[in-house]
Design a protein around this motif. Structure first.
Motif, PDB file in Angstrom:
ATOM      1  N   GLY A   1     127.470 -33.990 -21.899  1.00 43.74           N
ATOM      2  CA  GLY A   1     128.400 -33.353 -20.960  1.00 43.74           C
ATOM      3  C   GLY A   1     129.852 -33.584 -21.293  1.00 43.74           C
ATOM      4  N   SER A   2     130.147 -34.399 -22.308  1.00 40.75           N
ATOM      5  CA  SER A   2     131.562 -34.657 -22.576  1.00 40.75           C
ATOM      6  C   SER A   2     132.108 -33.788 -23.724  1.00 40.75           C
ATOM      7  N   TRP A   3     131.262 -32.949 -24.320  1.00 43.31           N
ATOM      8  CA  TRP A   3     131.783 -32.007 -25.313  1.00 43.31           C
ATOM      9  C   TRP A   3     132.570 -30.934 -24.566  1.00 43.31           C
ATOM     10  N   GLY A   4     133.638 -30.466 -25.193  1.00 44.53           N
ATOM     11  CA  GLY A   4     134.421 -29.395 -24.574  1.00 44.53           C
ATOM     12  C   GLY A   4     133.538 -28.183 -24.331  1.00 44.53           C
ATOM     13  N   HIS A   5     133.939 -27.384 -23.382  1.00 40.90           N
ATOM     14  CA  HIS A   5     133.122 -26.255 -22.937  1.00 40.90           C
ATOM     15  C   HIS A   5     132.588 -25.423 -24.107  1.00 40.90           C
ATOM     16  N   GLY A   6     133.481 -24.988 -25.001  1.00 46.77           N
ATOM     17  CA  GLY A   6     133.068 -24.098 -26.083  1.00 46.77           C
ATOM     18  C   GLY A   6     132.168 -24.779 -27.099  1.00 46.77           C
TER      19      GLY A   6
ATOM     20  N   GLN B   1     126.684 -23.611 -40.797  1.00 47.56           N
ATOM     21  CA  GLN B   1     127.180 -24.422 -39.666  1.00 47.56           C
ATOM     22  C   GLN B   1     128.613 -24.019 -39.306  1.00 47.56           C
ATOM     23  N   LEU B   2     129.429 -23.783 -40.354  1.00 46.96           N
ATOM     24  CA  LEU B   2     130.821 -23.393 -40.092  1.00 46.96           C
ATOM     25  C   LEU B   2     130.887 -22.032 -39.409  1.00 46.96           C
ATOM     26  N   ASN B   3     130.012 -21.126 -39.821  1.00 48.56           N
ATOM     27  CA  ASN B   3     129.955 -19.821 -39.140  1.00 48.56           C
ATOM     28  C   ASN B   3     129.592 -20.000 -37.664  1.00 48.56           C
ATOM     29  N   ILE B   4     128.608 -20.863 -37.412  1.00 52.43           N
ATOM     30  CA  ILE B   4     128.152 -21.077 -36.024  1.00 52.43           C
ATOM     31  C   ILE B   4     129.292 -21.664 -35.183  1.00 52.43           C
ATOM     32  N   ILE B   5     129.971 -22.673 -35.744  1.00 53.75           N
ATOM     33  CA  ILE B   5     131.060 -23.323 -34.994  1.00 53.75           C
ATOM     34  C   ILE B   5     132.181 -22.308 -34.729  1.00 53.75           C
ATOM     35  N   ALA B   6     132.516 -21.535 -35.772  1.00 51.75           N
ATOM     36  CA  ALA B   6     133.629 -20.590 -35.638  1.00 51.75           C
ATOM     37  C   ALA B   6     133.301 -19.492 -34.620  1.00 51.75           C
ATOM     38  N   GLN B   7     132.113 -18.913 -34.764  1.00 51.58           N
ATOM     39  CA  GLN B   7     131.821 -17.725 -33.947  1.00 51.58           C
ATOM     40  C   GLN B   7     131.321 -18.096 -32.551  1.00 51.58           C
ATOM     41  N   ARG B   8     130.314 -19.017 -32.497  1.00 54.69           N
ATOM     42  CA  ARG B   8     129.744 -19.310 -31.179  1.00 54.69           C
ATOM     43  C   ARG B   8     130.523 -20.377 -30.441  1.00 54.69           C
ATOM     44  N   GLY B   9     131.139 -21.305 -31.191  1.00 56.08           N
ATOM     45  CA  GLY B   9     131.860 -22.404 -30.538  1.00 56.08           C
ATOM     46  C   GLY B   9     133.289 -22.034 -30.204  1.00 56.08           C
ATOM     47  N   LEU B  10     134.011 -21.464 -31.186  1.00 59.00           N
ATOM     48  CA  LEU B  10     135.444 -21.201 -31.005  1.00 59.00           C
ATOM     49  C   LEU B  10     135.739 -19.750 -30.672  1.00 59.00           C
ATOM     50  N   GLY B  11     134.717 -18.914 -30.681  1.00 58.69           N
ATOM     51  CA  GLY B  11     134.903 -17.509 -30.302  1.00 58.69           C
ATOM     52  C   GLY B  11     135.674 -16.707 -31.324  1.00 58.69           C
ATOM     53  N   LEU B  12     135.691 -17.146 -32.580  1.00 59.70           N
ATOM     54  CA  LEU B  12     136.402 -16.392 -33.621  1.00 59.70           C
ATOM     55  C   LEU B  12     135.579 -15.158 -34.003  1.00 59.70           C
ATOM     56  N   PRO B  13     136.270 -14.141 -34.506  1.00 63.49           N
ATOM     57  CA  PRO B  13     135.514 -12.925 -34.857  1.00 63.49           C
ATOM     58  C   PRO B  13     134.636 -13.149 -36.077  1.00 63.49           C
ATOM     59  N   ARG B  14     133.574 -12.353 -36.169  1.00 65.72           N
ATOM     60  CA  ARG B  14     132.743 -12.356 -37.370  1.00 65.72           C
ATOM     61  C   ARG B  14     133.553 -11.822 -38.524  1.00 65.72           C
ATOM     62  N   PRO B  15     133.322 -12.343 -39.748  1.00 67.07           N
ATOM     63  CA  PRO B  15     134.051 -11.779 -40.884  1.00 67.07           C
ATOM     64  C   PRO B  15     133.640 -10.329 -41.085  1.00 67.07           C
ATOM     65  N   PRO B  16     134.582  -9.486 -41.529  1.00 62.69           N
ATOM     66  CA  PRO B  16     134.203  -8.082 -41.736  1.00 62.69           C
ATOM     67  C   PRO B  16     133.124  -7.982 -42.802  1.00 62.69           C
ATOM     68  N   ARG B  17     132.186  -7.078 -42.583  1.00 64.65           N
ATOM     69  CA  ARG B  17     131.147  -6.845 -43.601  1.00 64.65           C
ATOM     70  C   ARG B  17     131.785  -6.165 -44.800  1.00 64.65           C
ATOM     71  N   PRO B  18     131.327  -6.511 -46.019  1.00 66.85           N
ATOM     72  CA  PRO B  18     131.871  -5.812 -47.188  1.00 66.85           C
ATOM     73  C   PRO B  18     131.595  -4.319 -47.074  1.00 66.85           C
ATOM     74  N   ALA B  19     132.580  -3.514 -47.463  1.00 63.57           N
ATOM     75  CA  ALA B  19     132.396  -2.056 -47.374  1.00 63.57           C
ATOM     76  C   ALA B  19     131.258  -1.629 -48.284  1.00 63.57           C
ATOM     77  N   ALA B  20     130.493  -0.650 -47.824  1.00 62.66           N
ATOM     78  CA  ALA B  20     129.396  -0.138 -48.649  1.00 62.66           C
ATOM     79  C   ALA B  20     129.968   0.500 -49.910  1.00 62.66           C
ATOM     80  N   THR B  21     129.310   0.265 -51.034  1.00 63.00           N
ATOM     81  CA  THR B  21     129.803   0.844 -52.280  1.00 63.00           C
ATOM     82  C   THR B  21     129.444   2.333 -52.326  1.00 63.00           C
ATOM     83  N   ARG B  22     130.446   3.132 -52.568  1.00 57.88           N
ATOM     84  CA  ARG B  22     130.172   4.583 -52.646  1.00 57.88           C
ATOM     85  C   ARG B  22     129.822   4.968 -54.078  1.00 57.88           C
ATOM     86  N   PRO B  23     128.872   5.842 -54.238  1.00 55.52           N
ATOM     87  CA  PRO B  23     128.607   6.305 -55.608  1.00 55.52           C
ATOM     88  C   PRO B  23     129.839   7.010 -56.179  1.00 55.52           C
ATOM     89  N   ALA B  24     130.105   6.771 -57.425  1.00 56.53           N
ATOM     90  CA  ALA B  24     131.288   7.375 -58.045  1.00 56.53           C
ATOM     91  C   ALA B  24     131.141   8.879 -58.120  1.00 56.53           C
TER      92      ALA B  24
END
Ligand SMILES: Cc1cc2nc3c(=O)[nH]c(=O)nc-3n(C[C@H](O)[C@H](O)[C@H](O)COP(=O)(O)OP(=O)(O)OC[C@H]3O[C@@H](n4cnc5c(N)ncnc54)[C@H](O)[C@@H]3O)c2cc1C
Length: 424
Positions: free
Chosen positions: A332-337, A401-424
Motif C-alpha cells: 500500500g505504500s507504492w505511489g498510486h500509478g 519491464q520498461l515498457n510496462i512501467i512506462a505505459q501502465r505505471g507512468l501513463g506514457l504513450p505507446r511508441p509509434p508502430r513502424p510504418a508499413a513498408t510500401r512496395p516500390a
C-alpha cells in the motif's frame, strides 16, 4: 505497520492459526528454526562457506543437485508441519491467515541462520501457487497448495514457447475439449525445473478464433502424464536447470483448469507479478549469502583501498540497498500509478544490483574468476558472473519491464508502430 500483538502464546502448538503479531511470530519461528538448524548444517550456509565451488545468480542444479533437492524438500516439509511454510496463506490450504510480513520473517531467518537454499522450489511456491490460490477452485486449491507448500510436489511454469516469449499472448500450444478432459498439444521451452516437476502451470490456446489475449486458458498439467516429454537444455554456466517440454496429446481433466475458459491471460498476470516481486527475496540472486561472500572477497583483496574499485563498491552497495528498500516497502505504500507495476520496478532494481555484484566480482578477481586454480572464493564467482545476463531475460526481459512501467505505471504513450513498408 506490522502489528506487535503478543497476546498469542507462540509456543502453544494447539494455536497455530490465530492472529499473531510479527514480533511474537519472529520469536516462535526463530525458536523452531534454531531447534532444527543442526539437522541441516550439512547443506546450509555453514557448509557452503567452507566450499569454494558455487555462487550462482540463477538456478543451476549442477553436480550433486539431487542432494540439494532432497534437503530443500526436507526443510520445506519441516517448515510446513510447524506452520511456517506459508504464514500468509489461508488456513484451509495449509497457511495461517497472517500477513505477507510474516512470510518475510521466515525467509529472513532462513537466510540469517544459514539454512539450505530452496531455489528449486521457487517456481512452484512463487509462480504457480499464487495463481492457483487466486484463481483455482476450492477443491483444486485444497488439494494442490498444501502439497506444493510442503514440497511433496514441485511445480514448473509452462508459459514460453519457441515463438512466444515477450509476446506471451502468442502461445500456440492447443487445448481441445474432450468430454470432461482437455487434450493438450504443443511445445514449451525454457521450463525451469521441468525435469523435477510434478505439476506444470500451462498457458494454452483454447479458442484460436478469439482475440489473441482472449483465447487463452490456464491448466495444471501432471508432468508424469502420458505424452509429456522433458528434455534438459545446457546453459552457458554449465548447469542445466531448464528444459524443453513437449506436450503430445496430453489429457488434462477440466477440474485442473485454473480460472475460467478464456481467462488464462489474467491468471498468467498473477503468476508473472508474483515472480517479478519475489525475485528480490532472500532465495533470489541478491541473497545475504552472496553479499556476505562479496564483502569477504572485497576485504580479502583489499579492494576498498583501491581508487578504481572504491566507486564500484559504492555503486554496488547503493544498488543493493535500493533494491532491498523497495522490496521492503509495506503493502500500500507504492505511489498510486506504480502499485500495479511494482513487480516490474523490483525486477529492474534486482537486475541492476546483480550486474553491479557481477561486475565488481569480475573486476577485483580478473582472470582468477574464470580459471580454477583451486583458490577459495575465486573461480566460485564464475557461475554468478556468467549467470547474471540470464536475469535480464528470465521473468520477462528488461525492455518489456520498461515498457510496462512506462505505459501502465507512468501513463506514457505507446511508441509509434513502424510504418508499413510500401512496395516500390
Ligand atoms: C534463466 C531463465 C529461466 C526461465 N524460466 C522459464 C520458465 O520456467 N518458464 C517459462 O515459461 N519461461 C522461462 N524463461 C523464458 C523467459 O520468460 C523468456 O526467455 C522471456 O520472456 C523472453 O522471451 P524470448 O526468449 O522468446 O525472447 P524474445 O521475446 O524473442 O525477445 C528477444 C529480444 O527482443 C526484445 N523485445 C521483444 N519484444 C519487444 C518489445 N515489444 N519492445 C522492446 N523490446 C522487445 C526483448 O526484450 C529481447 O531483448 C526463462 C528464461 C531464463 C533466461
Amino acid at each position: 505497520m506490522p502489528s506487535t500483538d503478543d497476546s498469542t502464546d507462540p509456543t502453544d502448538p494447539t494455536d497455530s492459526t490465530g492472529p499473531v503479531g510479527v514480533d511474537a511470530f519472529r520469536a516462535e519461528a526463530e525458536r523452531f528454526l534454531r531447534s532444527i538448524a543442526g539437522e541441516f548444517a550439512d547443506a546450509g550456509l555453514a557448509e557452503r562457506r567452507r566450499s569454494s565451488d558455487r555462487i550462482a545468480a540463477v538456478e543451476e542444479l549442477g553436480e550433486g543437485y539431487e542432494h540439494q533437492v532432497k534437503r530443500a524438500r526436507e526443510l520445506q516439509a519441516r517448515l510446513f508441519d510447524a506452520g511456517l511454510a506459508w504464514p500468509s496463506g489461508p488456513a484451509d490450504c495449509g497457511g495461517r491467515g497472517l500477513g505477507r510480513e510474516h512470510d518475510r520473517v521466515v525467509d529472513d531467518l532462513l537466510g540469517e541462520l544459514g539454512f539450505p537454499s530452496r531455489e528449486m522450489l521457487f517456481v512452484g511456491l512463487h509462480i504457480v501457487a499464487p495463481a492457483l490460490d487466486a484463481h483455482g477452485t476450492t477443491e483444486l486449491r485444497r488439494r494442490i497448495l498444501p502439497a506444493l507448500y510442503r514440497a511433496d510436489i514441485i511445480g514448473c511454469q509452462l508459459f514460453s514457447e519457441p515463438g512466444a516469449g515477450s509476446d506471451l499472448a502468442g502461445v500456440t500450444t492447443r487445448a481441445v475439449r474432450d468430454g470432461d478432459d482437455w487434450i493438450l498439444s504443443g511445445q514449451k521451452v525454457w521450463t525451469s525445473m521441468g525435469h523435477l516437476a510434478d505439476v506444470g502451470e500451462a498457458l494454452v490456446r483454447t479458442d484460436p478464433s478469439a482475440a489473441k489475449h482472449g483465447g487463452l486458458t490456464m491448466f495444471l498439467v501432471d508432468m508424469r502424464a502420458p505424452g509429456v516429454t522433458v528434455r534438459p537444455i545446457r546453459q552457458m554456466t554449465g548447469g542445466s536447470a531448464f528444459n524443453e517440454v513437449f506436450l503430445d496429446g496430453v489429457r488434462v481433466p477440466d477440474a485442473h483448469r485454473v480460472g475460467g475458459v478464456g481467462e488464462g491471460w489474467r491468471v498468467a498476470g498473477t503468476s508473472l507479478g508474483s515472480e517479478r516481486e519475489t525475485m528480490t527475496g532472500d532465495d533470489g540472486p541478491v541473497s545475504p549469502y552472496v553479499l556476505e561472500r562479496l564483502v569477504a572477497l572485497a576485504e580479502r583483496l583489499k579492494a576498498a583501498a583501491d581508487p578504481v574499485h572504491r566507486p564500484q563498491i559504492a555503486r554496488t552497495v547503493a544498488a543493493v540497498t535500493a533494491m532491498r528498500a523497495a522490496a521492503e516497502l509495506p503493502d500500500g505504500s507504492w505511489g498510486h500509478g506504480l502499485a500495479p507495476v511494482s513487480g516490474s520496478v523490483l525486477k529492474m532494481l534486482m537486475t541492476r544490483a546483480v550486474d553491479e555484484i557481477a561486475a565488481l566480482a569480475a573486476e577485483v578477481l580478473g582472470e582468477d574468476a574464470f580459471t580454477d586454480a583451486g583458490e577459495p572464493d575465486t573461480y566460485a564467482w564464475s557461475e554468478f558472473v556468467l549467470g547474471a545476463p540470464a536475469l535480464h531475460i528470465a521473468g520477462g526481459t528488461d525492455e518489456i519491464q520498461l515498457n510496462i512501467i512506462a505505459q501502465r505505471g507512468l501513463g506514457l504513450p505507446r511508441p509509434p508502430r513502424p510504418a508499413a513498408t510500401r512496395p516500390a
